[in-house]
Design a protein around this motif. Structure first.
Motif: not given
Length: 356
Positions: A205, A265, A271, A274, A291, A294
Motif C-alpha cells: 500500500r 498511498l 487504499n 482505508r 496524500s 482517495t
C-alpha cells in the motif's frame, strides 16, 4: 458503559509498533467504565518457525492475560497452527486465561478469529470490518460472520459498501486520533524544520517510487520513513532516512520535529477503502499533510491537507504542504473533531441501542 463487559477480537495485538482502532476503542470504553478484553490473532508455532513472527517480537508479547494501565485485559494466544486451522477456539482460550467467557457485546474485526463458539459468547455480535476482502478465505469467513452478526460498524463508506446489501443495522465510524498524545501547543510559536515524515506500514500500500521522486526533486529536504522491516524496491536518494519501527509512545516527538506528514498511498485497491489514522495524528501533531487522493482523503487547503491524483500533480501537493503555515494550527483544530473519545462515545451509544 459502566459495568458492561466488552470483547474485541482483533487482527493486531497492542505489544508491537502499531496501534489500531480496536486498541483505542478498548482504552476509551474502559475509561467509560466498561470491563474490556482485547483478544488478538494468535501467534502460531508455524509463524515462529518460518520467521513470519521473529523470535524477538514474540518474546515481547506476554503469554498470559495482561491488564494494562487503562484497565484493558489483553490476550494473545499461542497456537501450533495459524488461524483458522487447528483446534483453537475463542471460548477455550478465554477460559484457559481465567477470563469469564460471557460478554455484553463482542466486536470482531479479524475474520480469521471467527469460530463456532463466538456467537454463544454474547447476545450482541458486531462485525467491525476495517478492510475489503473481495475473495479468498477471509471473504468466506466474513460471510459467515455477517450471517451471525447483529450489526456492522465499518471504518469507511467504501468498506461498508463492499459488504454488499445488508439488512443489519450499520454505521460508519472512521478512524480517529488520541489528541492528548499528539497535540503539543507549547511549540506553536516555533516554526517546524523543513522535514517530511511518514509513519506506518511499508507494504504494497506504500508508494516507494513516489517517495523516491519527491526526494530526488528536493535534495535539501530530509524524508524520514518510519516503519517495520523497510524494504525499498531499489536504492533511495541520500536524503531519505529509514529509521525502522518507532514505538507508539515516541511518535509524537518524531512528528513534532517535522513540517509535513506523508501518505504516499500506492494504487493498491485496498487504499480506496482505508481510513488512515495517520491523517489525524499528523494534523493533531501540527503537521500539514500530503496524500494521494482517495474517497476518504480530499484536499482541504485551510486544514493543510494537500492531495494529488497522479504522479504529475504530486510535487505541487508536496510543495503546498511545505509552504503551509507551520505549525499547522488549523489542522489541529480539524483533528479535534475526530478524537477517539468522541468516536468511542458514538460506538457506545450504538451498542446500547442494539441492546434495547
Amino acid at each position: 458503559m459502566t459495568g458492561a463487559r466488552i470483547l474485541f477480537l482483533s487482527h493486531t495485538h497492542v505489544f508491537g509498533a502499531f496501534r489500531v482502532g480496536s486498541h483505542h476503542y478498548a482504552r476509551e470504553l474502559a475509561r467509560l467504565g466498561a470491563e474490556v478484553v482485547h483478544l488478538s490473532t494468535p501467534i502460531s508455532l508455524a509463524h515462529r518457525v518460518t520467521g513470519r513472527v521473529p523470535p524477538g517480537v514474540a518474546a515481547t508479547v506476554p503469554r498470559d492475560a495482561h491488564r494494562d494501565a487503562d484497565g484493558v485485559t489483553h490476550l494473545v494466544p499461542r497456537t501450533l497452527l495459524p488461524r483458522p486451522w487447528g483446534s483453537f477456539r475463542v471460548a477455550r482460550a478465554l477460559t484457559r486465561a481465567g477470563i469469564e467467557a460471557r460478554f455484553d457485546a463482542i466486536l470482531i474485526d479479524q475474520p480469521l478469529l471467527w469460530d463456532d463458539t463466538v456467537r454463544d459468547l454474547s447476545d450482541t455480535l458486531v462485525y467491525r470490518p476495517t478492510d475489503l476482502y473481495p475473495d479468498g478465505l477471509k471473504r468466506s469467513l466474513q460471510e459467515r460472520i455477517l450471517a451471525s452478526a447483529d450489526a456492522v460498524v465499518a471504518t469507511s463508506g467504501a468498506v461498508l459498501q463492499g459488504l454488499g446489501h445488508l439488512t443489519l443495522p450499520s454505521l460508519v465510524i472512521e478512524n480517529g486520533v488520541d489528541l492528548g498524545a499528539f497535540t503539543d501547543t507549547t511549540t506553536d510559536a516555533e516554526t517546524r524544520p523543513v522535514v517530511c515524515v511518514y509513519v506506518g506500514a511499508l507494504d504494497a500500500r506504500f508508494d516507494w517510487q513516489q517517495v523516491r521522486t519527491w526526494a530526488t526533486a528536493h535534495p535539501d529536504v530530509p524524508f524520514v520513513i518510519a516503519g517495520p522491516q523497510p524494504a525499498p524496491p531499489a536504492s533511495l536518494p541520500q536524503n531519505v532516512e529509514l529509521v525502522g519501527p518507532v514505538p507508539y509512545a515516541e511518535l509524537p516527538r518524531l512528528l513534532h520535529g517535522a513540517r509535513a506528514g506523508l501518505l504516499p498511498l500506492s494504487d493498491d485497491p485496498s487504499n480506496e477503502s482505508r481510513s488512515p489514522m495517520k491523517l489525524y495524528e499528523y494534523l493533531a501533531a501540527g503537521l500539514a499533510v500530503v496524500s494521494r487522493e482517495t474517497p476518504g482523503i480530499r484536499t482541504d487547503t485551510e486544514a493543510g491537507i494537500h492531495t494529488y491524483d497522479s504522479p504529475e500533480t504530486a510535487d505541487a501537493a508536496l510543495v503546498a504542504a511545505l509552504r503551509h503555515p507551520s505549525p499547522n494550527v488549523a489542522g489541529r483544530r480539524a483533528a479535534e473533531n475526530h478524537s477517539w473519545a468522541a468516536k468511542a462515545g458514538e460506538l457506545a451509544t450504538f451498542l446500547a441501542g442494539l441492546a434495547d
